[in-house]
Design an enzyme around this catalytic site. Structure first.
Site, PDB file in Angstrom:
ATOM      1  N   GLY A   1      11.934  84.879  27.485  1.00 21.26           N
ATOM      2  CA  GLY A   1      10.845  85.598  28.168  1.00 21.26           C
ATOM      3  C   GLY A   1      10.507  84.949  29.505  1.00 21.26           C
ATOM      4  O   GLY A   1       9.362  84.930  29.942  1.00 21.26           O
TER       5      GLY A   1
ATOM      6  N   GLY B   1       8.324  86.575  32.372  1.00 23.10           N
ATOM      7  CA  GLY B   1       6.908  86.924  32.155  1.00 23.10           C
ATOM      8  C   GLY B   1       5.973  86.079  33.019  1.00 23.10           C
ATOM      9  O   GLY B   1       6.418  85.254  33.825  1.00 23.10           O
TER      10      GLY B   1
ATOM     11  N   LEU C   1       3.814  83.555  32.293  1.00 25.49           N
ATOM     12  CA  LEU C   1       3.922  82.101  32.100  1.00 25.49           C
ATOM     13  C   LEU C   1       5.345  81.640  32.407  1.00 25.49           C
ATOM     14  O   LEU C   1       5.559  80.631  33.112  1.00 25.49           O
ATOM     15  CB  LEU C   1       3.547  81.752  30.662  1.00 25.49           C
TER      16      LEU C   1
ATOM     17  N   ASP D   1      15.939  86.508  29.643  1.00 28.25           N
ATOM     18  CA  ASP D   1      14.949  87.587  29.541  1.00 28.25           C
ATOM     19  C   ASP D   1      15.675  88.825  29.031  1.00 28.25           C
ATOM     20  O   ASP D   1      16.904  88.949  29.217  1.00 28.25           O
ATOM     21  CB  ASP D   1      14.302  87.863  30.917  1.00 28.25           C
ATOM     22  N   ILE D   2      14.950  89.721  28.415  1.00 24.20           N
ATOM     23  CA  ILE D   2      15.564  90.969  27.917  1.00 24.20           C
ATOM     24  C   ILE D   2      15.954  91.865  29.102  1.00 24.20           C
ATOM     25  O   ILE D   2      16.892  92.660  29.008  1.00 24.20           O
ATOM     26  CB  ILE D   2      14.590  91.715  26.966  1.00 24.20           C
TER      27      ILE D   2
ATOM     28  N   ASP E   1      18.257  89.079  24.075  1.00 27.29           N
ATOM     29  CA  ASP E   1      17.285  89.732  23.198  1.00 27.29           C
ATOM     30  C   ASP E   1      16.961  88.747  22.088  1.00 27.29           C
ATOM     31  O   ASP E   1      17.824  88.441  21.261  1.00 27.29           O
ATOM     32  CB  ASP E   1      17.884  91.027  22.619  1.00 27.29           C
TER      33      ASP E   1
ATOM     34  N   TYR F   1      -1.572  91.311  18.322  1.00 28.09           N
ATOM     35  CA  TYR F   1      -1.166  90.107  19.055  1.00 28.09           C
ATOM     36  C   TYR F   1      -1.799  88.866  18.417  1.00 28.09           C
ATOM     37  O   TYR F   1      -1.123  87.895  18.089  1.00 28.09           O
ATOM     38  CB  TYR F   1      -1.622  90.255  20.503  1.00 28.09           C
TER      39      TYR F   1
HETATM   40  C1  VAH Z   1      -3.673  88.458  26.746  1.00 33.14           C
HETATM   41  N1  VAH Z   1      -3.218  86.897  28.560  1.00 33.14           N
HETATM   42  O1  VAH Z   1      -4.578  88.899  27.426  1.00 33.14           O
HETATM   43  C2  VAH Z   1      -3.145  87.072  27.122  1.00 33.14           C
HETATM   44  C3  VAH Z   1      -3.946  85.987  26.447  1.00 33.14           C
HETATM   45  C4  VAH Z   1      -6.224  85.090  25.871  1.00 33.14           C
HETATM   46  C5  VAH Z   1      -5.443  86.194  26.512  1.00 33.14           C
HETATM   47  O2  VAH Z   1      -3.516  85.796  25.154  1.00 33.14           O
HETATM   48  O3  VAH Z   1      -3.190  89.048  25.818  1.00 33.14           O
END
Ligand code: VAH
Length: 319
Positions: A6, A9, A11, A32-33, A50, A140
């Site tokens: 990744g 992205g 980070l 990266d994908i 991947d 998430y």
């Molecule tokens: C998000 N930038 O917004 C990330 C993070 C604390 C937020 O995990 O999903």
């Protein structure tokens, strides 16, 4: 030899550069994908990868004699709510297959990012401790909490040296705003320097834990450089720096660009943000491996407004 997944992205873009600066670009494999990310990584090795293809990951690690993996590939909070099962699968299965691989192939160490999103609405809103109750309400957050449990399990049972940080919202000017609930704080600077009115998807008083990217990079390198015996927390360390609201970051920018205007148009991300802490307690990171942040809100605004305008051409190459 370092593998970053990744890498393209938010980070990954900056961490990969920092890892190349530290370990030598010839020792860094950015993956990266998205094959178009190749042009961002001309300074080091690049491979399309991947992370759900466990065999491809194993082959790359073995063929290139990788010793450290920074596994950043993930779906963030806002995007995850639009595609829950894919977000769970990508965030969870890719980590598990890497941890399983680390049992057999001797990897020196693994880094895996967690997030303050592991805390839900019933965690204390301020000074949220390392061990506060965690009932995340986003896919998430659920995937990051489960991932932390697996990291601790593989460290305890199989001595895998996996280390993790619960990042706050990260703000940097070297990548475009992405699928994060905190990405309003990235987008606001782009709108400010283009003198556009900024439509903010959070309410003015929505306080969230945040961090300028250079601090996040510093924390990651310091955590990964520390002797293993200092890393007492093997789920994930709370990590804190600053904490601000949309109104406060707007005011910090307006002090430099008086004509900049904002309007608040809260959407589904408001509810995600309200489920998170406002400022968290990172005393364990400060004690175990000497963490402290450098940038406050004003430092961040000054640095971004000074650097973003000339960085724009690189960003649009990424799109
Ligand atoms: C998000 N930038 O917004 C990330 C993070 C604390 C937020 O995990 O999903």
């Amino acid at each position: 030899k370092i593998l970053v997944t990744g890498a393209g992205g938010q980070l990954g873009t900056e961490l990969t550069q920092a890892l190349a600066d530290k370990h030598g670009a010839e020792n860094v494999w950015a993956t990266d994908i998205n094959p178009e990310m190749r042009e961002k990584f001309e300074y080091c090795h690049f491979r399309t990868l991947d992370v759900l293809d466990g065999e491809a990951v194993r082959k790359l690690i073995e063929n290139e004699a990788i010793t450290q993996v920074y596994h950043l590939a993930a779906v963030l909070s806002a995007s995850g709510e639009n595609n829950p099962l894919f977000a769970w699968r990508l965030n969870m299965e890719s980590l598990l297959s890497l941890l399983e691989l680390a049992k057999s192939i001797k990897l020196d160490r693994i880094f895996w990012p967690s997030s303050i999103a592991v805390f839900g609405p019933n965690a204390p809103k301020t000074h949220t401790s390392q061990f506060a109750v965690k009932e995340p309400t986003t896919v998430y957050g659920i995937s990051k909490l489960a991932g932390e449990r697996w990291c601790e399990y593989y460290h305890k049972k199989h001595r895998v040296d996996v280390r993790s940080l619960r990042y706050p919202g990260l703000v940097g000017y070297k990548s475009l705003p992405g699928g994060g609930t905190t990405d309003y704080a990235v987008d606001i600077y782009h709108k400010a320097i283009n003198n556009q009115n900024f439509g903010c998807f959070l309410k003015p008083d929505t306080r969230l834990p945040m961090m300028y990217m250079p601090d996040a990079i510093k924390a990651t390198l310091r955590l990964m450089d520390s002797p293993s015996e200092n890393i007492k927390i093997r789920s994930s360390y709370n990590l804190a720096a600053i904490s601000f609201t949309p109104e406060e970051i707007y005011e910090s920018i307006k002090a430099h660009l008086p004509d900049f205007s904002i309007e608040y148009k809260p959407d589904y991300r408001q509810q995600i943000a309200e489920g998170w802490p406002q400022c968290i307690d990172d005393s364990a990171a400060r004690k175990d491996w000497g963490w402290h942040h450098d940038y406050d809100l004003e430092d961040m605004t000054q640095d971004i407004l000074a650097n973003l305008p000339e960085y724009i051409p690189y960003l649009h190459k990424q799109q």
